[in-house]
Design a protein around this motif. Structure first.
Motif, PDB file in Angstrom:
ATOM      1  N   ALA A 129       0.831  -1.207   0.000  1.00  0.00           N
ATOM      2  CA  ALA A 129       0.000   0.000   0.000  1.00  0.00           C
ATOM      3  C   ALA A 129       0.863   1.254   0.000  1.00  0.00           C
ATOM      4  O   ALA A 129       0.548   2.236  -0.690  1.00  0.00           O
ATOM      5  N   LEU A 130       1.956   1.242   0.738  1.00  0.00           N
ATOM      6  CA  LEU A 130       2.873   2.392   0.735  1.00  0.00           C
ATOM      7  C   LEU A 130       3.419   2.651  -0.668  1.00  0.00           C
ATOM      8  O   LEU A 130       3.502   3.799  -1.107  1.00  0.00           O
ATOM      9  N   GLU A 131       3.799   1.603  -1.354  1.00  0.00           N
ATOM     10  CA  GLU A 131       4.331   1.750  -2.715  1.00  0.00           C
ATOM     11  C   GLU A 131       3.260   2.261  -3.681  1.00  0.00           C
ATOM     12  O   GLU A 131       3.543   3.090  -4.549  1.00  0.00           O
ATOM     13  N   VAL A 132       2.039   1.776  -3.530  1.00  0.00           N
ATOM     14  CA  VAL A 132       0.943   2.232  -4.387  1.00  0.00           C
ATOM     15  C   VAL A 132       0.680   3.715  -4.144  1.00  0.00           C
ATOM     16  O   VAL A 132       0.535   4.499  -5.090  1.00  0.00           O
ATOM     17  N   GLU A 133       0.620   4.116  -2.874  1.00  0.00           N
ATOM     18  CA  GLU A 133       0.371   5.528  -2.557  1.00  0.00           C
ATOM     19  C   GLU A 133       1.481   6.421  -3.108  1.00  0.00           C
ATOM     20  O   GLU A 133       1.212   7.514  -3.617  1.00  0.00           O
ATOM     21  N   LYS A 134       2.722   5.972  -3.014  1.00  0.00           N
ATOM     22  CA  LYS A 134       3.843   6.745  -3.544  1.00  0.00           C
ATOM     23  C   LYS A 134       3.694   6.913  -5.058  1.00  0.00           C
ATOM     24  O   LYS A 134       3.888   8.008  -5.590  1.00  0.00           O
ATOM     25  N   ALA A 135       3.337   5.846  -5.743  1.00  0.00           N
ATOM     26  CA  ALA A 135       3.165   5.908  -7.196  1.00  0.00           C
ATOM     27  C   ALA A 135       2.000   6.842  -7.566  1.00  0.00           C
ATOM     28  O   ALA A 135       2.104   7.628  -8.517  1.00  0.00           O
ATOM     29  N   GLU A 136       0.903   6.766  -6.809  1.00  0.00           N
ATOM     30  CA  GLU A 136      -0.235   7.639  -7.086  1.00  0.00           C
ATOM     31  C   GLU A 136       0.114   9.100  -6.810  1.00  0.00           C
ATOM     32  O   GLU A 136      -0.285   9.985  -7.574  1.00  0.00           O
TER      33      GLU A 136
ATOM     34  N   GLU B 179      -0.810   7.583   6.965  1.00  0.00           N
ATOM     35  CA  GLU B 179      -1.591   6.604   7.739  1.00  0.00           C
ATOM     36  C   GLU B 179      -1.022   5.197   7.603  1.00  0.00           C
ATOM     37  O   GLU B 179      -0.867   4.480   8.594  1.00  0.00           O
ATOM     38  N   PHE B 180      -0.720   4.808   6.383  1.00  0.00           N
ATOM     39  CA  PHE B 180      -0.148   3.482   6.167  1.00  0.00           C
ATOM     40  C   PHE B 180       1.231   3.367   6.804  1.00  0.00           C
ATOM     41  O   PHE B 180       1.572   2.318   7.350  1.00  0.00           O
TER      42      PHE B 180
ATOM     43  N   GLU C  66      -9.928  -2.956  -0.042  1.00  0.00           N
ATOM     44  CA  GLU C  66     -11.061  -3.720   0.485  1.00  0.00           C
ATOM     45  C   GLU C  66     -10.650  -5.160   0.796  1.00  0.00           C
ATOM     46  O   GLU C  66     -11.010  -5.699   1.837  1.00  0.00           O
ATOM     47  N   LYS C  67      -9.902  -5.773  -0.105  1.00  0.00           N
ATOM     48  CA  LYS C  67      -9.429  -7.138   0.121  1.00  0.00           C
ATOM     49  C   LYS C  67      -8.460  -7.186   1.294  1.00  0.00           C
ATOM     50  O   LYS C  67      -8.547  -8.071   2.150  1.00  0.00           O
ATOM     51  N   ALA C  68      -7.544  -6.217   1.356  1.00  0.00           N
ATOM     52  CA  ALA C  68      -6.566  -6.177   2.447  1.00  0.00           C
ATOM     53  C   ALA C  68      -7.271  -6.000   3.792  1.00  0.00           C
ATOM     54  O   ALA C  68      -6.847  -6.571   4.800  1.00  0.00           O
ATOM     55  N   ALA C  69      -8.357  -5.236   3.816  1.00  0.00           N
ATOM     56  CA  ALA C  69      -9.124  -5.055   5.055  1.00  0.00           C
ATOM     57  C   ALA C  69      -9.705  -6.384   5.515  1.00  0.00           C
ATOM     58  O   ALA C  69      -9.658  -6.716   6.710  1.00  0.00           O
TER      59      ALA C  69
ATOM     60  N   ARG D 163      -9.277  -1.210  10.024  1.00  0.00           N
ATOM     61  CA  ARG D 163      -9.971   0.079   9.936  1.00  0.00           C
ATOM     62  C   ARG D 163      -9.286   1.028   8.953  1.00  0.00           C
ATOM     63  O   ARG D 163      -9.964   1.733   8.202  1.00  0.00           O
ATOM     64  N   ILE D 164      -7.954   1.063   8.962  1.00  0.00           N
ATOM     65  CA  ILE D 164      -7.233   1.935   8.031  1.00  0.00           C
ATOM     66  C   ILE D 164      -7.528   1.532   6.593  1.00  0.00           C
ATOM     67  O   ILE D 164      -7.857   2.375   5.758  1.00  0.00           O
ATOM     68  N   PHE D 165      -7.426   0.234   6.300  1.00  0.00           N
ATOM     69  CA  PHE D 165      -7.711  -0.218   4.941  1.00  0.00           C
ATOM     70  C   PHE D 165      -9.165   0.067   4.552  1.00  0.00           C
ATOM     71  O   PHE D 165      -9.429   0.505   3.428  1.00  0.00           O
ATOM     72  N   GLU D 166     -10.106  -0.170   5.460  1.00  0.00           N
ATOM     73  CA  GLU D 166     -11.511   0.095   5.150  1.00  0.00           C
ATOM     74  C   GLU D 166     -11.752   1.570   4.878  1.00  0.00           C
ATOM     75  O   GLU D 166     -12.427   1.925   3.905  1.00  0.00           O
TER      76      GLU D 166
END
Length: 158
Positions: free
Chosen positions: A10-17, A50-51, A105-108, A118-121
């Motif tokens: 998730a950290l890598e995805v957020e960085k890319a976004e 957050e992540f 959603e899947k990670a949650a 809760r963070i993932f949701e």
């Protein structure tokens, strides 16, 4: 994939976004589009925070640093064409946000700890909201659908 690996991914995805939206903001010719892309970049930076907090808590608890699967990361990032029109950029953004919200959603569902769940949701909902914002922008550019409570076009014959 365990919870710590999901957080690392998730950290890598957020960085890319974040990089993607900053790049689009720099290129945007339209001021409204630029502001929208900067808003999305700011949101992605907040998600990173957050992540990162959750990731550091889990890493400290487990005393190990996970590796991020390059293959999984590639599957979560939309391939960006060399040059993007504003419409293309919005479409790529929509596709990226959809991939991200579905992953969260899947990670949650797979999360072991309630705080991580809760963070993932919560961030899945936010990413879905980003998709809706981009969809509204797309509809506005293409003059389709409803934009800010008014119809961009009419099917009525004059």
């Amino acid at each position: 994939m365990n919870e710590v690996e999901a957080l690392a991914l998730a950290l890598e995805v957020e960085k890319a976004e974040l990089r993607f939206y900053l790049r689009l903001a720099r290129k945007a010719g339209d001021e409204r589009a630029r502001k929208m892309f900067l808003f999305l970049a700011k949101e992605e930076a907040e998600h990173w925070d957050e992540f990162e907090r959750a990731f550091l808590e889990r890493v400290a608890a487990e005393c190990r640093l996970p590796a991020v699967s390059e293959e999984l990361l590639e599957n979560l990032l939309v391939k960006e064409p060399e040059s993007l029109s504003e419409v293309d950029a919005v479409k790529v953004g929509m596709e990226q946000e959809k991939l991200t919200w579905e992953f969260y959603e899947k990670a949650a569902k797979d999360a072991e700890h309630e705080s991580v769940r809760r963070i993932f949701e919560e961030l899945a909902k936010v990413e879905k909201g980003h998709y809706e914002l981009l969809k509204a922008q797309y509809d506005s550019i293409m003059k389709t659908g409803i934009w800010m409570d008014y119809q961009d076009f009419s099917l009525e014959v004059d």
